[in-house]
Design an enzyme around this catalytic site. Structure first.
Site, short mmCIF file in Angstrom:
data_model
loop_
_atom_site.label_atom_id
_atom_site.label_comp_id
_atom_site.label_asym_id
_atom_site.label_seq_id
_atom_site.Cartn_x
_atom_site.Cartn_y
_atom_site.Cartn_z
CB THR A 137 5.82 8.66 15.73
OG1 THR A 137 7.20 8.57 15.35
CG2 THR A 137 5.65 8.10 17.13
CB CYS A 151 13.05 9.27 8.10
SG CYS A 151 13.96 8.00 7.21
CE LYS A 206 -2.30 3.13 1.68
NZ LYS A 206 -2.02 4.45 1.13
CB THR A 257 0.60 6.31 10.91
OG1 THR A 257 0.36 7.65 10.54
CG2 THR A 257 -0.24 5.38 10.08
P1 NDP Z 1 2.02 8.46 7.38
O1 NDP Z 1 2.22 7.78 8.66
O2 NDP Z 1 0.94 9.45 7.27
O3 NDP Z 1 1.75 7.40 6.21
C1 NDP Z 1 2.62 6.35 5.90
C2 NDP Z 1 1.86 5.29 5.14
O4 NDP Z 1 0.86 4.73 5.98
C3 NDP Z 1 1.12 5.82 3.92
O5 NDP Z 1 1.08 4.82 2.92
C4 NDP Z 1 -0.27 6.06 4.47
O6 NDP Z 1 -1.22 6.08 3.45
C5 NDP Z 1 -0.42 4.86 5.37
N1 NDP Z 1 -1.39 4.97 6.45
C6 NDP Z 1 -1.87 6.10 7.03
N2 NDP Z 1 -2.75 5.78 8.02
C7 NDP Z 1 -2.81 4.42 8.06
C8 NDP Z 1 -3.51 3.48 8.87
N3 NDP Z 1 -4.33 3.87 9.86
N4 NDP Z 1 -3.35 2.16 8.64
C9 NDP Z 1 -2.51 1.75 7.66
N5 NDP Z 1 -1.81 2.58 6.86
C10 NDP Z 1 -1.95 3.91 7.06
O7 NDP Z 1 3.44 9.07 7.00
P2 NDP Z 1 3.79 9.99 5.79
O8 NDP Z 1 3.39 9.34 4.52
O9 NDP Z 1 3.30 11.35 6.11
O10 NDP Z 1 5.39 9.94 5.83
C11 NDP Z 1 6.15 10.80 6.58
C12 NDP Z 1 6.61 10.13 7.87
O11 NDP Z 1 7.34 8.95 7.57
C13 NDP Z 1 7.54 11.00 8.66
O12 NDP Z 1 7.17 10.95 10.01
C14 NDP Z 1 8.89 10.34 8.46
O13 NDP Z 1 9.80 10.55 9.51
C15 NDP Z 1 8.52 8.90 8.37
N6 NDP Z 1 9.57 8.15 7.72
C16 NDP Z 1 10.33 7.28 8.46
C17 NDP Z 1 11.38 6.60 7.87
C18 NDP Z 1 12.19 5.61 8.65
O14 NDP Z 1 12.88 4.81 8.02
N7 NDP Z 1 12.16 5.61 9.96
C19 NDP Z 1 11.73 6.81 6.47
C20 NDP Z 1 10.86 7.73 5.78
C21 NDP Z 1 9.81 8.38 6.39
P3 NDP Z 1 -1.76 7.52 2.90
O15 NDP Z 1 -0.56 8.31 2.50
O16 NDP Z 1 -2.59 7.10 1.77
O17 NDP Z 1 -2.50 8.14 4.03
#
Ligand code: NDP
Length: 474
Positions: free
Chosen positions: A228, A282, A173, A230
């Site tokens: 974090t 990140c 997804k 999510t």
């Molecule tokens: P989100 O947590 O909003 O989303 C991440 C993914 O989860 C997306 O595909 C999103 O879909 C999906 N999602 C959202 N809600 C749910 C749910 N309830 N159940 C299942 N899936 C869900 O993060 P962002 O996309 O905004 O990404 C940015 C974040 O990612 C930052 O906090 C960043 O630090 C972190 N990150 C961490 C990394 C690491 O390796 N530690 C690397 C890169 C980023 P949709 O977009 O369709 O809502």
């Protein structure tokens, strides 16, 4: 207008309900593609397809699975320009960055795990004259890979590759904000002749279809990268059904600049670690702590270089493109305004750029301590703060003063100090005199609220398998 489709059972298909979401080009705010707003009906189809494919895929010889993954890597490389342009259009990052980093790394992910799986060995524990134990690792079944918008293809493939290499079937997804390269990857899977159902990609809203995917009883493990908050929802859901879960979450990474560092290199690399990909990585360092004796020197050199960064049309030779979405732009603006309200002084940047597109100036702020909002919460944009520190222990205390613990950078020419400080920093990754130097064999992940578990190398192979000990009496 591009119409993105789900990839289910080896075919590109429309969502069952016929509903689509708008997808924006962040450089000009126009809708350039439509994404399936998938429903549970689509999810059930992906589950059925993956379950059907699992017996044959998991029993295929390692060599054959490896060859399939190498084919995908070859095709990604052959389509480098097309994928780089698509990633830039969708996310806003400069095409040059996608061409240099995102797409080659996506190919490398498949190549690395194709090789890792053929080189993987297992353990035996011999009880002399009594019995022999051996460790067996079996694939889990159908697993979910959920990835964010900042490094869309890079992070999606970082999960899919080890999951498939170890014999699982995957339901992926991607973020609804950046679905395009995942769609192009499904076309490459078809071209590579990967058996139907081995990989399925379902598009739609995270909080809706993503959540249903996590909750589905047929999903045996969830590999998630994202925010974090999510991660907390997903971790809670996974715990209810005792699913394996790997959470790669947010960060608020410190950069420690000691007065014995190579200042020129520290300045140059810190500009990169602050603003590459618009600061939307990140691993970007967002809190820069500088030893008092060199604070002013570092600040003037750093700010001068930041002022020279080129922000603009990501198709041209620029350093930063637009931020990924209007919602994200508003969030970044809100944090900068909050920092100013708390007494922060903007040394450069601080606002939006241009009439159209989600462009934001590279921004440097000073005058705030480590506990203010902007030094506690993840901005995930082109905004950094400068904070002076006195000596080693002060630097460690300031670096550790957040709930996050993903990555840290230390600049010092004193090797003893570098080790000493690295061991006290609460973060899963520490770089000394460099940034984002990655060896795919190393464990990758965060401490504290930056995540649970590690990805990369054998950690990923172990995550996607169930360990079994077989004891045979002699
Ligand atoms: P989100 O947590 O909003 O989303 C991440 C993914 O989860 C997306 O595909 C999103 O879909 C999906 N999602 C959202 N809600 C749910 C749910 N309830 N159940 C299942 N899936 C869900 O993060 P962002 O996309 O905004 O990404 C940015 C974040 O990612 C930052 O906090 C960043 O630090 C972190 N990150 C961490 C990394 C690491 O390796 N530690 C690397 C890169 C980023 P949709 O977009 O369709 O809502």
């Amino acid at each position: 207008m591009i119409t993105i489709k789900n990839y289910i059972n080896g075919e590109l298909v429309d969502p069952a309900n016929g509903n689509y979401l708008d997808n924006y080009n962040p450089a000009d705010e126009t809708v350039y593609s439509l994404i399936p707003n998938s429903s549970e009906e689509d999810l059930e189809r992906t589950i059925l397809s993956a379950k059907k494919a699992f017996p044959a895929w998991s029993q295929l010889s390692i060599d054959k699975r490896s060859r399939y993954l190498i084919k995908v890597a070859d095709l990604i490389e052959a389509n480098l320009d097309k994928l780089a342009e698509a990633e830039s259009l969708d996310n806003g990052k400069p095409v040059s960055l996608a061409r240099k980093v995102d797409i080659p790394r996506a190919a490398a992910n498949f190549r690395f795990f194709a090789s890792a799986i053929v080189n993987e060995s297992t353990q035996a524990h011999i009880m002399e004259g009594v019995a022999i134990n051996y460790t067996r690792r079996a694939p889990l079944g159908v697993v979910a890979c959920i990835s964010p918008w900042n490094l869309p293809l890079y992070l999606l493939t970082w999960k899919i590759a080890p999951a498939l290499a170890t014999g699982n079937c995957v339901i992926a997804k991607p973020s609804e904000v950046t679905p395009y390269t995942a769609f192009l990857l499904s076309e490459l899977f078809i071209e590579a002749g990967i058996p139907a159902g081995v990989l399925n990609i379902i598009h739609g809203k995270g909080a809706e279809i993503g959540q249903k995917l996590v909750e589905h009883k047929e999903i045996k493990a969830i590999s998630f990268t994202g925010g974090t908050s999510t991660g907390r929802i997903i971790g809670t859901e996974a715990a209810k059904q005792f699913k394996k879960v790997s959470l790669e979450l947010g960060g608020k990474n410190p950069v420690l600049i000691f007065d014995d560092c190579d200042l020129e290199k520290a300045v140059e690399t810190t500009v990169k670690s602050s603003f590459t990909n618009q600061g939307e990585i990140c691993l970007c360092g967002s809190r820069i702590f500088i030893q008092e004796a060199i604070y002013e020197d570092f600040r003037s050199r750093f700010v001068e270089k930041v002022k020279n960064l080129r922000v603009g049309d990501p198709k041209t030779e620029v350093d930063l493109g637009p931020l990924v979405s209007e919602a994200h732009l508003r969030k970044v603006e809100m944090y900068v305004n909050e920092a100013i309200a708390q007494g922060g002084k903007v040394l450069t940047g601080g606002g939006r750029l241009g009439q159209a597109g989600y462009f934001f100036e590279p921004t440097v702020i000073e005058g705030l301590d480590e506990y203010c909002v902007i030094n506690q919460e993840e901005v995930f944009g082109p905004v950094v703060t400068l904070v002076p520190f006195k000596e080693e222990q002060d630097a460690v205390k300031k670096a550790n003063a957040t709930v996050y613990g993903l990555a840290a950078v230390i600049w010092s020419q004193d090797v003893q100090r570098a080790h000493r400080v690295a061991h006290q920093i609460e973060s899963g990754i520490v770089w000394v005199n460099c940034w984002m130097l990655r060896d795919l064999r190393t464990p990758f992940g965060g401490m504290k609220e930056s995540g649970v578990g590690r990805e990369g190398g054998s950690d990923a192979l172990h995550f996607f398998t169930e360990t079994q000990n077989v004891c045979i009496k002699l």
